[in-house]
Motif scaffolding. Structure first.
Motif, mmCIF file in Angstrom:
data_model
loop_
_atom_site.group_PDB
_atom_site.id
_atom_site.type_symbol
_atom_site.label_atom_id
_atom_site.label_comp_id
_atom_site.label_asym_id
_atom_site.label_seq_id
_atom_site.Cartn_x
_atom_site.Cartn_y
_atom_site.Cartn_z
ATOM 1 N N PRO A 152 -3.222 1.272 -7.444
ATOM 2 C CA PRO A 152 -2.271 0.976 -6.362
ATOM 3 C C PRO A 152 -1.807 -0.475 -6.422
ATOM 4 N N TRP A 153 -0.645 -0.719 -5.876
ATOM 5 C CA TRP A 153 -0.099 -2.065 -5.793
ATOM 6 C C TRP A 153 -0.951 -2.898 -4.845
ATOM 7 N N ALA A 189 3.718 -0.603 -14.337
ATOM 8 C CA ALA A 189 3.841 -1.393 -15.569
ATOM 9 C C ALA A 189 5.313 -1.673 -15.887
ATOM 10 N N ARG A 190 6.169 -0.689 -15.676
ATOM 11 C CA ARG A 190 7.602 -0.870 -15.944
ATOM 12 C C ARG A 190 8.186 -1.934 -15.020
ATOM 13 N N LEU A 191 7.840 -1.881 -13.751
ATOM 14 C CA LEU A 191 8.363 -2.864 -12.802
ATOM 15 C C LEU A 191 7.806 -4.252 -13.063
ATOM 16 N N ALA A 234 0.820 -1.207 0.000
ATOM 17 C CA ALA A 234 0.000 0.000 0.000
ATOM 18 C C ALA A 234 0.858 1.263 0.000
ATOM 19 N N ARG A 235 2.076 1.172 0.552
ATOM 20 C CA ARG A 235 2.961 2.343 0.590
ATOM 21 C C ARG A 235 3.736 2.545 -0.705
ATOM 22 N N MET A 236 3.778 1.551 -1.567
ATOM 23 C CA MET A 236 4.560 1.675 -2.802
ATOM 24 C C MET A 236 3.946 2.724 -3.716
ATOM 25 N N GLN A 237 4.810 3.561 -4.262
ATOM 26 C CA GLN A 237 4.367 4.629 -5.141
ATOM 27 C C GLN A 237 3.912 4.089 -6.489
ATOM 28 N N VAL A 238 2.960 4.771 -7.087
ATOM 29 C CA VAL A 238 2.534 4.485 -8.458
ATOM 30 C C VAL A 238 2.513 5.801 -9.220
#
Length: 136
Positions: free
Chosen positions: A17-18, A115-117, A7-11
């Protein structure tokens, strides 16, 4: 990585959200990459160790055979170096996941992009910064 970490990972703007499952899949993929790279590096190193232990290997070869074998060894070494590099990148990505910095561009500090990750889980730069780096 826990659900709260996902939930803390940036998008990037416009991205969903992740989810915990998405992050777990990325981690599993990276861990599989690490295991496979370690196996490959061990196999190449074992092959070179055998080659060094056999003092008569290549005795009696003509210059074409010697050259072909040298080329093959150099090719295998290059592949081993590439594999070691991918291993280090994958291990570093897992470390960034553990540290809570995974998915943050090393250059600008913005989100690398979901998408890149998902396409390249070892990415450390967002698309804009990667393009800027490649133009240099």
């Amino acid at each position: 990585m826990e659900a709260t970490d996902a939930a803390r990972m940036q998008v990037r703007p416009g991205e969903e959200p992740w989810t915990h499952e998405e992050v777990a899949r990325l981690r599993a993929r990276l861990e599989e990459d690490v295991a496979a790279a370690r196996r490959e590096v061990r196999a190449v190193e074992a092959g070179f160790a055998e080659l060094l232990e056999d003092p008569v290997e290549g005795a009696g070869d003509d210059s074409a055979d010697t050259g072909a074998k040298a080329f093959q060894r150099e090719h295998e070494l290059a592949l081993a170096y590439n594999t070691r590099d991918l291993l280090a990148q994958s291990e570093e990505a897992i470390e960034r996941m553990n540290a809570g910095t995974y998915g943050i561009c090393r250059s600008c500090g913005q989100a690398v992009g979901k998408a890149r990750l998902q396409a390249f889980p070892r990415a450390t730069l967002c698309v804009t910064c990667k393009q800027r780096e490649e133009r240099r």
